[in-house]
Design an enzyme around this catalytic site. Structure first.
Site, short mmCIF file in Angstrom:
data_model
loop_
_atom_site.label_atom_id
_atom_site.label_comp_id
_atom_site.label_asym_id
_atom_site.label_seq_id
_atom_site.Cartn_x
_atom_site.Cartn_y
_atom_site.Cartn_z
N HIS A 162 -123.35 19.77 47.39
CA HIS A 162 -123.75 20.64 46.29
C HIS A 162 -125.27 20.80 46.14
O HIS A 162 -125.81 20.75 45.02
CB HIS A 162 -123.17 20.12 44.97
CG HIS A 162 -121.67 20.28 44.87
ND1 HIS A 162 -120.96 21.21 45.58
CD2 HIS A 162 -120.75 19.58 44.13
CE1 HIS A 162 -119.67 21.11 45.28
NE2 HIS A 162 -119.51 20.13 44.42
N HIS A 235 -119.06 25.47 39.08
CA HIS A 235 -118.28 24.23 39.08
C HIS A 235 -117.65 23.94 37.72
O HIS A 235 -117.68 22.80 37.23
CB HIS A 235 -119.17 23.07 39.53
CG HIS A 235 -118.45 21.99 40.24
ND1 HIS A 235 -117.48 21.22 39.65
CD2 HIS A 235 -118.54 21.55 41.52
CE1 HIS A 235 -117.02 20.34 40.53
NE2 HIS A 235 -117.64 20.53 41.68
N GLU A 366 -113.44 26.69 42.83
CA GLU A 366 -114.80 27.04 43.23
C GLU A 366 -114.74 28.06 44.36
O GLU A 366 -114.38 27.72 45.49
CB GLU A 366 -115.53 25.79 43.70
CG GLU A 366 -115.57 24.67 42.67
CD GLU A 366 -115.76 23.30 43.30
OE1 GLU A 366 -116.77 23.09 43.99
OE2 GLU A 366 -114.89 22.43 43.11
C1 GLA Z 1 -116.64 19.07 44.40
C2 GLA Z 1 -116.20 18.25 45.52
C3 GLA Z 1 -115.52 17.02 45.02
C4 GLA Z 1 -116.39 16.31 44.03
C5 GLA Z 1 -116.78 17.23 42.93
C6 GLA Z 1 -117.77 16.61 41.99
O1 GLA Z 1 -115.73 19.91 43.93
O2 GLA Z 1 -115.38 18.93 46.44
O3 GLA Z 1 -115.24 16.18 46.10
O4 GLA Z 1 -117.53 15.83 44.69
O5 GLA Z 1 -117.37 18.37 43.45
O6 GLA Z 1 -117.36 15.37 41.52
#
Ligand code: GLA
Length: 401
Positions: A162, A235, A366
């Site tokens: 991210h 997110h 997402e």
């Molecule tokens: C994303 C990832 C997950 C996790 C979340 C945050 O969606 O795919 O594995 O890291 O973010 O906790």
């Protein structure tokens, strides 16, 4: 030139009522530019001519705390005629509250988050945030562009997640413009060349619009001065029982995807595109999230997978909560969607109204390019070059049944 595929098969199947921009390429032709300028001119002048009020009744602002550098953080709320509202803060260009009617018209806040900005500094759940420059994981935090290998900070085991340690979710964005009809707000920022290890100065903006049809539309745009990679997403964790009220295991999900990208133990795609039919990943026919979740495995157990979409303005997903009647459809032009069931939530975060967020306390959809795309030549490209415009839209459309 980046092409945005305009096939509408999935979209027509069940998201027909969801309004979606229908551009075919991101480089506007002179004709399109002219139409756009006329549209902008009319949308500015007509409301003035009609004596329209300013936008203060539909876009309001209040203090949401301060950053560690003592900069003020503001929470903006967009409200439509139905009473639906979305609150967004400039820190992380993040969705903080989303009030959506149930089948009796009662509004509940259906997204996870906090009551002030401070808890957002340390949490690693990325509640509501705009994610960039690269949503999801890059294996070993490393990728090649031309002859150069770039190394990103590893903030998730051996991988980069991210956008790194100080990704877009940890930045204070500028509010560039606010509109009242429909209520809309645009956040922008310039990500300097080399920020979090990524090449190129990236100018980026994200616009949130709340339509009168209870649709939350998120549109992203970016340009660069050097070749770079980009994968922006949002997110938000949804729970249609109201954030913090129960888990989402009884929510009924349809994913319009016949394949997904399987992952290794660090959640990096193996490179395979695997059919979902006959596996616990199959949501082509609606089923409760909890039905096959144990069979998915993982540590922690749960869905955290990218589904392969057909592209174009496709209807990617539908989620229905039988108890409240809330239904959400997700329409996107992106080639993938990460279905994440809040597996890493563990009851240690206390959110709005003092409510504790348990494991499976929210789900994320997402919309994105596939994880680790720069290291998989068989995945759609995430390369952005100078002169190109990165442009993508996702609509979260709410109704009840
Ligand atoms: C994303 C990832 C997950 C996790 C979340 C945050 O969606 O795919 O594995 O890291 O973010 O906790």
């Amino acid at each position: 030139m980046i092409m945005i595929n305009n096939r509408l098969h999935g979209f027509q199947r069940s998201c027909r009522s969801v309004a979606f921009p229908r551009w075919t390429t991101v480089d506007a032709s002179a004709h399109k530019l002219l139409v756009y300028l006329v549209f902008v001119f009319l949308s500015v002048t007509l409301p003035i001519a009609a004596g329209a009020k300013d936008n203060s009744d539909v876009v309001s602002a209040k203090s949401f705390g301060k950053t560690a550098k003592d900069e003020p953080v503001t929470l903006y709320t967009l409200t439509n005629k139905d009473g639906m509202s979305v609150s967004l803060m400039d820190y992380g260009a993040a969705v903080v509250n989303l009030l959506v009617p149930d089948r009796t018209g009662k509004l509940d806040d259906v997204v996870l988050g906090f009551e002030s900005v401070a808890p957002y500094f340390t949490q690693t759940a990325y509640f509501g945030a705009t994610i960039g420059r690269y949503g999801n994981r890059i294996a070993n935090g490393s990728f090649k562009l031309g002859d150069h290998t770039y190394q990103l900070p590893k903030n998730n085991g051996p991988n980069s997640l991210h956008g790194g340690l100080n990704g877009f979710d940890k930045q204070l964005w500028k509010v560039e413009h606010k509109e009242s009809n429909p209520p809309s707000i645009r956040f922008s920022r310039v990500s300097p060349d080399g920020e979090e290890g990524y090449p190129g100065k990236l100018s980026v903006n994200v616009t949130f619009t709340l339509t009168e049809k209870n649709q939350l539309r998120i549109s992203y745009q970016a340009t660069t001065d050097k070749p770079t990679i980009i994968n922006l997403t949002n997110h938000t964790y949804f729970n249609f029982a109201g954030a913090g009220n129960r888990t989402i295991l009884d929510h009924i999900v349809t994913l319009h995807a016949n394949a997904f990208t399987p992952v290794d133990s660090t959640l990096i795609p193996t490179g395979k595109i695997q059919k979902v039919a006959g596996t616990p990943w199959d949501f082509q026919t609606a089923k409760p999230i909890g039905k096959d979740i144990k069979a998915v495995g993982g540590d922690p157990v749960g869905y955290d997978h990218n589904y392969v979409l057909e592209g174009g303005a496709s209807c990617a997903a539908e989620v229905y909560d039988p108890a409240s009647g809330r239904l959400m459809k997700v329409v996107t032009d992106q080639p993938g969607i990460q279905f994440y069931t809040g597996n890493f939530l563990d009851g240690t975060l206390t959110g709005k109204g003092g409510k504790v967020y348990p494991q499976y306390g929210g789900f994320c959809l997402e919309t994105q390019h596939y994880p680790d795309s720069p290291n998989h030549p068989n995945f759609p490209s995430t390369l952005l070059k100078p002169g190109q415009v990165y442009k993508t839209t996702t609509v979260y459309a709410f109704s009840t049944k």
